[in-house]
Write a protein that holds these residues in place. Structure first.
Motif, PDB file in Angstrom:
ATOM      1  N   VAL A 135       0.834  -1.202   0.000  1.00  0.00           N
ATOM      2  CA  VAL A 135       0.000   0.000   0.000  1.00  0.00           C
ATOM      3  C   VAL A 135       0.867   1.249   0.000  1.00  0.00           C
ATOM      4  CG1 VAL A 135      -1.684   1.329   1.348  1.00  0.00           C
ATOM      5  CG2 VAL A 135      -1.959  -1.143   1.105  1.00  0.00           C
ATOM      6  N   ALA A 136       1.941   1.240   0.803  1.00  0.00           N
ATOM      7  CA  ALA A 136       2.846   2.384   0.838  1.00  0.00           C
ATOM      8  C   ALA A 136       3.477   2.629  -0.528  1.00  0.00           C
ATOM      9  CB  ALA A 136       3.932   2.148   1.890  1.00  0.00           C
ATOM     10  N   ALA A 137       3.833   1.553  -1.239  1.00  0.00           N
ATOM     11  CA  ALA A 137       4.424   1.696  -2.570  1.00  0.00           C
ATOM     12  C   ALA A 137       3.429   2.311  -3.545  1.00  0.00           C
ATOM     13  CB  ALA A 137       4.897   0.335  -3.083  1.00  0.00           C
ATOM     14  N   GLY A 167      -2.198   6.801   7.503  1.00  0.00           N
ATOM     15  CA  GLY A 167      -2.793   5.604   8.082  1.00  0.00           C
ATOM     16  C   GLY A 167      -1.838   4.428   8.066  1.00  0.00           C
ATOM     17  N   VAL A 168      -1.063   4.300   6.984  1.00  0.00           N
ATOM     18  CA  VAL A 168      -0.040   3.241   6.922  1.00  0.00           C
ATOM     19  C   VAL A 168       0.956   3.410   8.067  1.00  0.00           C
ATOM     20  CG1 VAL A 168       1.949   2.424   5.597  1.00  0.00           C
ATOM     21  CG2 VAL A 168      -0.237   2.775   4.454  1.00  0.00           C
ATOM     22  N   VAL A 169       1.316   4.666   8.363  1.00  0.00           N
ATOM     23  CA  VAL A 169       2.235   4.919   9.479  1.00  0.00           C
ATOM     24  C   VAL A 169       1.626   4.423  10.783  1.00  0.00           C
ATOM     25  CG1 VAL A 169       3.342   6.722  10.846  1.00  0.00           C
ATOM     26  CG2 VAL A 169       3.351   6.874   8.352  1.00  0.00           C
ATOM     27  N   GLU A 170       0.346   4.736  11.012  1.00  0.00           N
ATOM     28  CA  GLU A 170      -0.315   4.333  12.256  1.00  0.00           C
ATOM     29  C   GLU A 170      -0.320   2.814  12.413  1.00  0.00           C
ATOM     30  OE1 GLU A 170      -4.197   6.094  12.411  1.00  0.00           O
ATOM     31  OE2 GLU A 170      -3.448   8.061  11.837  1.00  0.00           O
ATOM     32  N   ALA A 189       7.201  -3.720   7.749  1.00  0.00           N
ATOM     33  CA  ALA A 189       6.448  -2.607   8.314  1.00  0.00           C
ATOM     34  C   ALA A 189       7.328  -1.381   8.528  1.00  0.00           C
ATOM     35  CB  ALA A 189       5.803  -3.030   9.635  1.00  0.00           C
ATOM     36  N   ALA A 190       8.616  -1.591   8.825  1.00  0.00           N
ATOM     37  CA  ALA A 190       9.524  -0.459   9.015  1.00  0.00           C
ATOM     38  C   ALA A 190       9.677   0.330   7.715  1.00  0.00           C
ATOM     39  CB  ALA A 190      10.885  -0.956   9.498  1.00  0.00           C
ATOM     40  N   TYR A 191       9.794  -0.378   6.604  1.00  0.00           N
ATOM     41  CA  TYR A 191       9.894   0.284   5.303  1.00  0.00           C
ATOM     42  C   TYR A 191       8.557   0.918   4.914  1.00  0.00           C
ATOM     43  CZ  TYR A 191      14.171  -2.460   5.121  1.00  0.00           C
ATOM     44  OH  TYR A 191      15.401  -3.004   5.402  1.00  0.00           O
ATOM     45  N   ALA A 192       7.459   0.261   5.275  1.00  0.00           N
ATOM     46  CA  ALA A 192       6.136   0.820   4.998  1.00  0.00           C
ATOM     47  C   ALA A 192       5.951   2.139   5.734  1.00  0.00           C
ATOM     48  CB  ALA A 192       5.055  -0.175   5.407  1.00  0.00           C
ATOM     49  N   LEU A 193       6.428   2.207   6.983  1.00  0.00           N
ATOM     50  CA  LEU A 193       6.315   3.435   7.767  1.00  0.00           C
ATOM     51  C   LEU A 193       7.059   4.583   7.096  1.00  0.00           C
ATOM     52  CD1 LEU A 193       6.649   3.667  11.613  1.00  0.00           C
ATOM     53  CD2 LEU A 193       7.833   5.293  10.156  1.00  0.00           C
ATOM     54  N   LEU A 194       8.290   4.327   6.674  1.00  0.00           N
ATOM     55  CA  LEU A 194       9.105   5.386   6.058  1.00  0.00           C
ATOM     56  C   LEU A 194       8.531   5.818   4.716  1.00  0.00           C
ATOM     57  CD1 LEU A 194      12.670   3.995   6.850  1.00  0.00           C
ATOM     58  CD2 LEU A 194      11.481   5.863   8.000  1.00  0.00           C
ATOM     59  N   ILE A 195       8.183   4.848   3.875  1.00  0.00           N
ATOM     60  CA  ILE A 195       7.671   5.172   2.539  1.00  0.00           C
ATOM     61  C   ILE A 195       6.299   5.826   2.621  1.00  0.00           C
ATOM     62  CG2 ILE A 195       6.941   4.190   0.330  1.00  0.00           C
ATOM     63  CD1 ILE A 195       9.042   2.007   0.753  1.00  0.00           C
ATOM     64  N   GLY A 196       5.417   5.256   3.457  1.00  0.00           N
ATOM     65  CA  GLY A 196       4.077   5.804   3.590  1.00  0.00           C
ATOM     66  C   GLY A 196       4.081   7.207   4.147  1.00  0.00           C
ATOM     67  N   GLY A 197       4.908   7.447   5.175  1.00  0.00           N
ATOM     68  CA  GLY A 197       4.975   8.786   5.756  1.00  0.00           C
ATOM     69  C   GLY A 197       5.539   9.808   4.785  1.00  0.00           C
ATOM     70  N   GLY A 198       6.617   9.445   4.094  1.00  0.00           N
ATOM     71  CA  GLY A 198       7.199  10.375   3.116  1.00  0.00           C
ATOM     72  C   GLY A 198       6.252  10.687   1.975  1.00  0.00           C
ATOM     73  N   MET A 202       4.393  14.338   0.758  1.00  0.00           N
ATOM     74  CA  MET A 202       4.462  14.824  -0.615  1.00  0.00           C
ATOM     75  C   MET A 202       3.067  15.083  -1.178  1.00  0.00           C
ATOM     76  SD  MET A 202       7.432  12.272  -2.096  1.00  0.00           S
ATOM     77  CE  MET A 202       7.084  12.726  -3.797  1.00  0.00           C
ATOM     78  N   LEU A 203       2.159  14.145  -0.944  1.00  0.00           N
ATOM     79  CA  LEU A 203       0.801  14.284  -1.465  1.00  0.00           C
ATOM     80  C   LEU A 203       0.070  15.457  -0.829  1.00  0.00           C
ATOM     81  CD1 LEU A 203      -0.201  10.519  -1.573  1.00  0.00           C
ATOM     82  CD2 LEU A 203      -0.244  12.074  -3.534  1.00  0.00           C
ATOM     83  N   LEU A 204       0.206  15.597   0.482  1.00  0.00           N
ATOM     84  CA  LEU A 204      -0.499  16.678   1.166  1.00  0.00           C
ATOM     85  C   LEU A 204       0.039  18.036   0.730  1.00  0.00           C
ATOM     86  CD1 LEU A 204      -2.646  17.435   3.202  1.00  0.00           C
ATOM     87  CD2 LEU A 204      -0.919  17.272   5.007  1.00  0.00           C
TER      88      LEU A 204
END
Length: 279
Positions: A135-137, A167-170, A189-198, A202-204
Protein backbone atom coordinates in the motif's frame (compact mmCIF):
# COMPACT_ATOMS: atom_id res chain seq x y z
CA UNK A 1 -5.18 8.97 25.52
CA UNK A 2 -3.08 11.69 27.15
CA UNK A 3 -0.29 10.92 24.66
CA UNK A 4 -2.74 10.96 21.72
CA UNK A 5 -4.12 14.34 22.79
CA UNK A 6 -0.57 15.59 23.36
CA UNK A 7 0.27 14.64 19.77
CA UNK A 8 -2.80 16.53 18.52
CA UNK A 9 -1.80 19.64 20.49
CA UNK A 10 1.77 19.45 19.13
CA UNK A 11 0.71 18.96 15.50
CA UNK A 12 -2.02 21.60 15.63
CA UNK A 13 0.21 24.24 17.22
CA UNK A 14 3.10 23.43 14.87
CA UNK A 15 0.87 24.13 11.87
CA UNK A 16 0.22 27.69 13.03
CA UNK A 17 3.83 28.43 14.02
CA UNK A 18 5.14 27.16 10.68
CA UNK A 19 2.51 29.15 8.80
CA UNK A 20 3.55 32.32 10.61
CA UNK A 21 7.23 31.66 9.85
CA UNK A 22 6.58 30.81 6.20
CA UNK A 23 4.66 34.05 5.69
CA UNK A 24 7.38 36.12 7.28
CA UNK A 25 9.99 34.36 5.11
CA UNK A 26 8.00 34.71 1.90
CA UNK A 27 8.95 38.33 1.28
CA UNK A 28 12.13 37.51 -0.67
CA UNK A 29 12.85 35.72 -3.93
CA UNK A 30 14.86 32.68 -4.87
CA UNK A 31 12.25 29.97 -5.16
CA UNK A 32 11.15 27.22 -2.78
CA UNK A 33 14.67 26.29 -1.60
CA UNK A 34 15.43 29.89 -0.64
CA UNK A 35 12.06 30.16 1.10
CA UNK A 36 12.83 27.07 3.18
CA UNK A 37 16.26 28.43 4.13
CA UNK A 38 14.74 31.73 5.25
CA UNK A 39 12.08 29.89 7.24
CA UNK A 40 14.72 27.75 8.97
CA UNK A 41 16.29 30.94 10.35
CA UNK A 42 13.12 31.75 12.27
CA UNK A 43 12.47 30.44 15.75
CA UNK A 44 8.78 29.83 15.03
CA UNK A 45 9.57 27.43 12.21
CA UNK A 46 12.17 25.59 14.27
CA UNK A 47 9.75 25.43 17.20
CA UNK A 48 7.13 23.98 14.85
CA UNK A 49 9.55 21.29 13.67
CA UNK A 50 10.40 20.45 17.28
CA UNK A 51 6.69 20.16 18.10
CA UNK A 52 6.20 17.87 15.08
CA UNK A 53 8.96 15.61 16.37
CA UNK A 54 7.54 15.60 19.89
CA UNK A 55 4.07 14.92 18.51
CA UNK A 56 5.36 11.91 16.57
CA UNK A 57 6.87 10.48 19.76
CA UNK A 58 3.54 11.00 21.55
CA UNK A 59 1.79 9.31 18.61
CA UNK A 60 4.05 6.26 18.83
CA UNK A 61 3.49 6.01 22.60
CA UNK A 62 -0.27 6.26 22.13
CA UNK A 63 -0.36 3.63 19.39
CA UNK A 64 1.51 1.20 21.64
CA UNK A 65 -1.21 1.35 24.29
CA UNK A 66 -4.47 2.45 22.64
CA UNK A 67 -6.62 1.08 19.81
CA UNK A 68 -5.84 2.68 16.45
CA UNK A 69 -9.38 4.05 16.13
CA UNK A 70 -8.92 6.17 19.27
CA UNK A 71 -5.50 7.50 18.23
CA UNK A 72 -6.54 8.33 14.67
CA UNK A 73 -9.59 10.28 15.87
CA UNK A 74 -7.44 12.15 18.39
CA UNK A 75 -4.92 13.05 15.67
CA UNK A 76 -7.72 14.36 13.45
CA UNK A 77 -8.63 16.66 16.34
CA UNK A 78 -5.40 18.57 15.71
CA UNK A 79 -7.53 20.66 13.32
CA UNK A 80 -9.47 21.89 16.35
CA UNK A 81 -6.19 22.84 18.02
CA UNK A 82 -5.07 24.67 14.87
CA UNK A 83 -8.37 26.57 14.73
CA UNK A 84 -8.13 27.70 18.36
CA UNK A 85 -4.43 28.64 18.13
CA UNK A 86 -5.03 30.47 14.82
CA UNK A 87 -7.84 32.43 16.45
CA UNK A 88 -5.41 33.51 19.16
CA UNK A 89 -2.12 34.07 17.29
CA UNK A 90 -3.32 34.92 13.79
CA UNK A 91 -6.47 36.71 14.94
CA UNK A 92 -8.60 34.52 12.69
CA UNK A 93 -12.24 34.96 13.56
CA UNK A 94 -14.05 31.65 14.02
CA UNK A 95 -17.73 31.45 13.23
CA UNK A 96 -20.20 30.17 15.76
CA UNK A 97 -20.45 26.98 13.73
CA UNK A 98 -16.69 26.45 13.94
CA UNK A 99 -16.61 27.00 17.70
CA UNK A 100 -19.42 24.44 17.91
CA UNK A 101 -17.31 22.05 15.82
CA UNK A 102 -14.43 22.44 18.29
CA UNK A 103 -16.83 21.51 21.10
CA UNK A 104 -18.13 18.55 19.07
CA UNK A 105 -14.57 17.25 18.59
CA UNK A 106 -13.95 17.47 22.33
CA UNK A 107 -17.22 15.65 23.07
CA UNK A 108 -16.35 12.88 20.60
CA UNK A 109 -12.90 12.41 22.13
CA UNK A 110 -14.40 12.30 25.62
CA UNK A 111 -16.72 9.48 24.51
CA UNK A 112 -13.81 7.63 22.93
CA UNK A 113 -11.77 8.01 26.10
CA UNK A 114 -14.56 6.46 28.13
CA UNK A 115 -15.20 3.59 25.70
CA UNK A 116 -11.72 2.64 24.50
CA UNK A 117 -10.19 -0.56 25.75
CA UNK A 118 -6.48 -1.47 25.63
CA UNK A 119 -4.75 -2.00 22.31
CA UNK A 120 -5.42 -5.31 20.60
CA UNK A 121 -3.30 -8.24 21.69
CA UNK A 122 -2.75 -9.55 18.16
CA UNK A 123 0.70 -8.78 16.75
CA UNK A 124 -0.38 -8.84 13.13
CA UNK A 125 0.65 -11.37 10.53
CA UNK A 126 3.60 -11.20 8.17
CA UNK A 127 1.05 -10.97 5.35
CA UNK A 128 -0.36 -7.77 6.85
CA UNK A 129 3.15 -6.30 7.07
CA UNK A 130 3.72 -6.99 3.37
CA UNK A 131 0.28 -5.57 2.53
CA UNK A 132 1.20 -2.34 4.34
CA UNK A 133 4.44 -2.14 2.33
CA UNK A 134 2.52 -2.70 -0.92
CA UNK A 135 0.00 0.00 0.00
CA UNK A 136 2.85 2.38 0.84
CA UNK A 137 4.42 1.70 -2.57
CA UNK A 138 1.14 2.47 -4.34
CA UNK A 139 0.81 5.71 -2.38
CA UNK A 140 4.37 6.65 -3.35
CA UNK A 141 3.51 6.09 -7.03
CA UNK A 142 0.47 8.33 -6.59
CA UNK A 143 2.69 10.98 -5.02
CA UNK A 144 5.14 10.84 -7.93
CA UNK A 145 2.29 11.11 -10.44
CA UNK A 146 0.30 13.68 -8.46
CA UNK A 147 1.50 16.62 -10.54
CA UNK A 148 -0.12 15.13 -13.64
CA UNK A 149 -3.59 14.99 -12.12
CA UNK A 150 -6.08 17.70 -12.98
CA UNK A 151 -9.69 18.57 -12.50
CA UNK A 152 -11.84 19.39 -9.48
CA UNK A 153 -11.30 15.95 -7.90
CA UNK A 154 -7.52 16.41 -7.78
CA UNK A 155 -7.39 17.86 -4.26
CA UNK A 156 -9.69 15.15 -2.92
CA UNK A 157 -7.65 12.33 -4.51
CA UNK A 158 -4.37 13.70 -3.23
CA UNK A 159 -5.85 14.36 0.20
CA UNK A 160 -7.19 10.82 0.43
CA UNK A 161 -3.81 9.48 -0.67
CA UNK A 162 -2.10 11.52 2.04
CA UNK A 163 -4.57 10.22 4.61
CA UNK A 164 -3.95 6.61 3.56
CA UNK A 165 -0.20 7.27 3.82
CA UNK A 166 -0.53 8.57 7.38
CA UNK A 167 -2.79 5.60 8.08
CA UNK A 168 -0.04 3.24 6.92
CA UNK A 169 2.24 4.92 9.48
CA UNK A 170 -0.31 4.33 12.26
CA UNK A 171 -0.76 0.65 11.42
CA UNK A 172 2.97 0.08 10.83
CA UNK A 173 3.85 1.36 14.30
CA UNK A 174 1.70 -1.44 15.71
CA UNK A 175 3.38 -4.00 13.45
CA UNK A 176 6.89 -3.17 14.65
CA UNK A 177 7.41 -5.34 17.71
CA UNK A 178 11.17 -4.93 18.08
CA UNK A 179 13.46 -1.91 17.69
CA UNK A 180 16.62 -3.99 17.38
CA UNK A 181 18.43 -2.94 14.16
CA UNK A 182 18.50 -6.49 12.80
CA UNK A 183 14.75 -6.88 13.34
CA UNK A 184 13.95 -3.49 11.81
CA UNK A 185 15.94 -4.26 8.68
CA UNK A 186 13.94 -7.45 8.09
CA UNK A 187 10.52 -6.05 9.00
CA UNK A 188 8.47 -4.84 5.97
CA UNK A 189 6.45 -2.61 8.31
CA UNK A 190 9.52 -0.46 9.01
CA UNK A 191 9.89 0.28 5.30
CA UNK A 192 6.14 0.82 5.00
CA UNK A 193 6.31 3.44 7.77
CA UNK A 194 9.10 5.39 6.06
CA UNK A 195 7.67 5.17 2.54
CA UNK A 196 4.08 5.80 3.59
CA UNK A 197 4.98 8.79 5.76
CA UNK A 198 7.20 10.38 3.12
CA UNK A 199 4.65 9.86 0.34
CA UNK A 200 1.88 11.27 2.56
CA UNK A 201 3.79 14.51 3.12
CA UNK A 202 4.46 14.82 -0.61
CA UNK A 203 0.80 14.28 -1.46
CA UNK A 204 -0.50 16.68 1.17
CA UNK A 205 1.95 19.40 0.14
CA UNK A 206 0.93 19.03 -3.51
CA UNK A 207 -2.76 19.04 -2.63
CA UNK A 208 -2.51 22.19 -0.51
CA UNK A 209 -0.42 24.04 -3.07
CA UNK A 210 -2.61 23.37 -6.10
CA UNK A 211 -6.10 22.71 -4.83
CA UNK A 212 -8.73 23.43 -2.23
CA UNK A 213 -7.33 23.28 1.31
CA UNK A 214 -10.74 22.29 2.68
CA UNK A 215 -11.23 19.47 0.16
CA UNK A 216 -7.70 18.12 0.56
CA UNK A 217 -7.85 18.18 4.35
CA UNK A 218 -11.28 16.54 4.41
CA UNK A 219 -9.93 13.74 2.24
CA UNK A 220 -6.91 13.37 4.50
CA UNK A 221 -9.05 13.13 7.66
CA UNK A 222 -11.22 10.42 6.08
CA UNK A 223 -8.22 8.46 4.80
CA UNK A 224 -6.24 8.52 8.05
CA UNK A 225 -9.14 7.57 10.32
CA UNK A 226 -11.54 5.07 8.77
CA UNK A 227 -9.06 2.69 7.08
CA UNK A 228 -6.59 2.33 9.98
CA UNK A 229 -9.46 1.96 12.47
CA UNK A 230 -10.88 -0.91 10.42
CA UNK A 231 -7.48 -2.63 10.23
CA UNK A 232 -7.06 -2.30 13.98
CA UNK A 233 -10.45 -3.84 14.75
CA UNK A 234 -10.41 -6.61 12.12
CA UNK A 235 -6.73 -7.69 12.09
CA UNK A 236 -5.12 -6.42 15.28
CA UNK A 237 -7.84 -7.20 17.80
CA UNK A 238 -8.67 -3.64 18.92
CA UNK A 239 -11.74 -3.68 21.14
CA UNK A 240 -13.77 -1.41 23.41
CA UNK A 241 -14.65 -1.71 27.05
CA UNK A 242 -17.32 -4.29 27.75
CA UNK A 243 -20.70 -3.09 26.52
CA UNK A 244 -19.42 0.28 25.27
CA UNK A 245 -18.88 -0.49 21.59
CA UNK A 246 -21.81 1.77 20.70
CA UNK A 247 -20.21 4.69 22.59
CA UNK A 248 -16.89 4.17 20.82
CA UNK A 249 -18.57 4.15 17.40
CA UNK A 250 -20.55 7.28 18.28
CA UNK A 251 -17.51 9.07 19.69
CA UNK A 252 -15.41 8.18 16.63
CA UNK A 253 -18.11 9.46 14.25
CA UNK A 254 -18.66 12.65 16.25
CA UNK A 255 -14.94 13.46 16.51
CA UNK A 256 -14.31 12.88 12.79
CA UNK A 257 -17.41 14.88 11.81
CA UNK A 258 -16.23 17.79 13.94
CA UNK A 259 -12.76 17.61 12.38
CA UNK A 260 -14.27 17.64 8.87
CA UNK A 261 -16.21 20.79 9.78
CA UNK A 262 -12.83 22.41 10.57
CA UNK A 263 -11.12 21.18 7.41
CA UNK A 264 -10.24 24.68 6.21
CA UNK A 265 -7.66 24.80 9.00
CA UNK A 266 -5.64 22.04 7.31
CA UNK A 267 -3.49 25.00 6.32
CA UNK A 268 -3.56 27.97 8.65
CA UNK A 269 -5.47 30.89 7.03
CA UNK A 270 -3.39 33.54 5.36
CA UNK A 271 -2.91 36.93 6.97
CA UNK A 272 -5.58 39.28 5.80
CA UNK A 273 -8.10 36.53 5.10
CA UNK A 274 -11.63 37.79 5.36
CA UNK A 275 -12.98 36.96 8.80
CA UNK A 276 -15.66 34.36 9.02
CA UNK A 277 -19.17 35.59 9.55
CA UNK A 278 -20.59 34.82 12.95
CA UNK A 279 -23.14 32.04 12.66
Amino acid sequence: MVCALGAAVCFGTATVLQAMAARAAGTGGGGEAALLLRALRQWRYLAGLALDGLGFLFQIAALRSLPIYAVSAALASSLAVTAVVAARLLRVRLSGTEWSAVAVVCAGLAMLGLASGPEGEQDGSDALRWVMLAVAAVILLLALAGGRLSGPARALVLGLGAGFGFGVVEVSVRLIDSLAPADLLTNPAAYALLIGGGAAFMLLTSALQRGSVTTATAGMVIGETIGPAAVGVVWLGDRTREGLAWLAVLGFAVAVAGALALARFGEAPATGEAPATEG
